[in-house]
Motif scaffolding. Structure first.
Motif, PDB file in Angstrom:
ATOM      1  N   TYR A  24     -41.211 -15.181 -28.786  1.00 34.76           N
ATOM      2  CA  TYR A  24     -40.411 -13.959 -28.731  1.00 34.76           C
ATOM      3  C   TYR A  24     -40.203 -13.667 -27.250  1.00 34.76           C
ATOM      4  O   TYR A  24     -41.146 -13.324 -26.534  1.00 34.76           O
ATOM      5  CB  TYR A  24     -41.121 -12.795 -29.425  1.00 34.76           C
ATOM      6  N   LEU A  25     -38.969 -13.847 -26.791  1.00 34.92           N
ATOM      7  CA  LEU A  25     -38.659 -13.798 -25.366  1.00 34.92           C
ATOM      8  C   LEU A  25     -37.616 -12.733 -25.060  1.00 34.92           C
ATOM      9  O   LEU A  25     -36.583 -12.657 -25.723  1.00 34.92           O
ATOM     10  CB  LEU A  25     -38.153 -15.166 -24.887  1.00 34.92           C
ATOM     11  N   GLN A  26     -37.896 -11.933 -24.023  1.00 27.69           N
ATOM     12  CA  GLN A  26     -36.976 -10.921 -23.522  1.00 27.69           C
ATOM     13  C   GLN A  26     -37.006 -10.953 -21.994  1.00 27.69           C
ATOM     14  O   GLN A  26     -37.869 -11.614 -21.398  1.00 27.69           O
ATOM     15  CB  GLN A  26     -37.377  -9.525 -24.018  1.00 27.69           C
ATOM     16  N   ASP A  27     -36.084 -10.222 -21.362  1.00 29.27           N
ATOM     17  CA  ASP A  27     -36.077 -10.219 -19.889  1.00 29.27           C
ATOM     18  C   ASP A  27     -35.981  -8.826 -19.269  1.00 29.27           C
ATOM     19  O   ASP A  27     -35.819  -8.679 -18.061  1.00 29.27           O
ATOM     20  CB  ASP A  27     -34.922 -11.087 -19.359  1.00 29.27           C
ATOM     21  N   TRP A  28     -36.116  -7.780 -20.051  1.00 32.08           N
ATOM     22  CA  TRP A  28     -35.808  -6.440 -19.570  1.00 32.08           C
ATOM     23  C   TRP A  28     -36.833  -5.885 -18.574  1.00 32.08           C
ATOM     24  O   TRP A  28     -36.576  -4.884 -17.909  1.00 32.08           O
ATOM     25  CB  TRP A  28     -35.642  -5.479 -20.744  1.00 32.08           C
ATOM     26  N   VAL A 110     -45.050 -15.232 -25.910  1.00 29.83           N
ATOM     27  CA  VAL A 110     -44.441 -13.903 -25.914  1.00 29.83           C
ATOM     28  C   VAL A 110     -44.205 -13.506 -24.463  1.00 29.83           C
ATOM     29  O   VAL A 110     -45.112 -13.600 -23.630  1.00 29.83           O
ATOM     30  CB  VAL A 110     -45.362 -12.874 -26.601  1.00 29.83           C
ATOM     31  N   SER A 111     -42.994 -13.081 -24.139  1.00 30.78           N
ATOM     32  CA  SER A 111     -42.691 -12.707 -22.762  1.00 30.78           C
ATOM     33  C   SER A 111     -41.565 -11.689 -22.715  1.00 30.78           C
ATOM     34  O   SER A 111     -40.606 -11.769 -23.483  1.00 30.78           O
ATOM     35  CB  SER A 111     -42.292 -13.946 -21.944  1.00 30.78           C
ATOM     36  N   GLN A 112     -41.694 -10.730 -21.791  1.00 28.44           N
ATOM     37  CA  GLN A 112     -40.619  -9.782 -21.515  1.00 28.44           C
ATOM     38  C   GLN A 112     -40.088  -9.967 -20.097  1.00 28.44           C
ATOM     39  O   GLN A 112     -39.454  -9.085 -19.547  1.00 28.44           O
ATOM     40  CB  GLN A 112     -41.116  -8.352 -21.757  1.00 28.44           C
ATOM     41  N   VAL A 113     -40.359 -11.177 -19.540  1.00 28.28           N
ATOM     42  CA  VAL A 113     -39.901 -11.492 -18.189  1.00 28.28           C
ATOM     43  C   VAL A 113     -39.229 -12.865 -18.129  1.00 28.28           C
ATOM     44  O   VAL A 113     -39.305 -13.561 -17.131  1.00 28.28           O
ATOM     45  CB  VAL A 113     -41.063 -11.404 -17.163  1.00 28.28           C
ATOM     46  N   ASN A 114     -38.544 -13.262 -19.219  1.00 27.39           N
ATOM     47  CA  ASN A 114     -37.826 -14.538 -19.254  1.00 27.39           C
ATOM     48  C   ASN A 114     -36.339 -14.292 -19.020  1.00 27.39           C
ATOM     49  O   ASN A 114     -35.637 -13.803 -19.913  1.00 27.39           O
ATOM     50  CB  ASN A 114     -38.032 -15.243 -20.599  1.00 27.39           C
ATOM     51  N   ALA A 115     -35.877 -14.625 -17.819  1.00 28.36           N
ATOM     52  CA  ALA A 115     -34.499 -14.328 -17.429  1.00 28.36           C
ATOM     53  C   ALA A 115     -33.491 -14.877 -18.425  1.00 28.36           C
ATOM     54  O   ALA A 115     -33.546 -16.048 -18.814  1.00 28.36           O
ATOM     55  CB  ALA A 115     -34.215 -14.904 -16.042  1.00 28.36           C
ATOM     56  N   GLY A 116     -32.565 -14.024 -18.833  1.00 30.65           N
ATOM     57  CA  GLY A 116     -31.488 -14.425 -19.716  1.00 30.65           C
ATOM     58  C   GLY A 116     -31.790 -14.317 -21.191  1.00 30.65           C
ATOM     59  O   GLY A 116     -30.874 -14.373 -22.020  1.00 30.65           O
TER      60      GLY A 116
END
Length: 243
Positions: A24-28, A110-116
């Motif tokens: 589960y990947l986000q970049d916000w 799990v990451s909320q710092v994956n660009a794009g």
């Protein structure tokens, strides 16, 4: 299509589960200048990225596989030690190795710092006879893998299992997605209040279960060791005295 993935697993078509992988990947929160109420542990709790979106990933894994995570090994990381001049103490990302009740091993990120990556939730289950892969950014599709070839199937009530078909409320070729899932949840909730028993409706126990896994992730990340996941209603790392 999640319900169809569950059908592929429960029917035995992919065989005995061997491995799983999910993300589960986000970049916000990639920028150090970004902050949010979730960064404050006094408001959001001890876990941030995993407590926020990792809980959905493990719930999805257990729902589709029909198995429980029995133990895990986790590591967490903080991308920026300070945000808005405030010290950061909760994780931006977490990586897990998990073991399921049937013996399958898996890796979860799990990451909320994956660009794009805005909201990419993916899950693949690989069995002795085949694999199934779901990507939330392509919610009308499901990938089915075999050693002699693979195929991507599109949502079609005429060919899917009963539970998946009942949730497919518009004809094939007319897109369904994220907001439709919430509509279906509300519809099933009202049906349950009315005395019906729609399959797959989440319960308060499922919420407790997610928190037990969050506790285990934090305990493992702190100790560097494998941690058993407590049964529902029993926090990880706490010994409950027997009367």
């Amino acid at each position: 299509m999640v319900r169809q993935a569950r059908e592929e697993t429960a029917s035995g078509r992919i065989g005995r589960l061997l491995t799983v992988r999910g993300a589960y990947l986000q970049d916000w929160l990639l920028d150090a200048g970004e902050s949010n109420w979730r960064v404050d542990p006094q408001v959001s709790g001890r876990s941030r990225a995993f407590g926020d979106i990792g809980s959905h990933l493990v719930d999805l894994l257990e729902f589709v596989s029909g198995e429980r995570i029995v133990r895990l090994s986790a590591a967490t990381t903080i991308a920026h030690p300070r945000r808005g001049g405030v010290e950061v103490v909760t994780e931006d990302a977490a990586a897990l190795t998990v073991e399921l009740s049937g013996g399958a091993l898996g890796s979860l990120m799990v990451s909320q710092v994956n660009a794009g990556r805005k909201n990419q939730l993916t899950l693949e289950l690989a069995g002795a006879d085949g694999s199934v892969f779901f990507d939330q950014e392509h919610p009308d599709e499901l990938w089915l893998g075999r050693t002699d070839g693979s195929v991507t199937i599109s949502r079609d009530p005429a060919t899917m299992g009963q539970d998946a078909s009942r949730l497919s409320v518009v004809p094939s070729g007319h897109p369904m997605g994220y907001l439709d899932a919430f509509t279906a949840f509300a519809r099933d909730t009202y049906a349950r209040i009315g005395g019906e028993h729609p399959p797959g409706l989440p319960t308060f126990a499922d919420g407790v279960r997610a928190n037990c896994i969050i506790d285990a992730v934090l305990a493992s990340a702190e100790s560097g060791a494998w941690v058993d996941v407590a049964p529902v209603g029993e926090p990880a790392g706490v010994t409950v005295p027997v009367p």
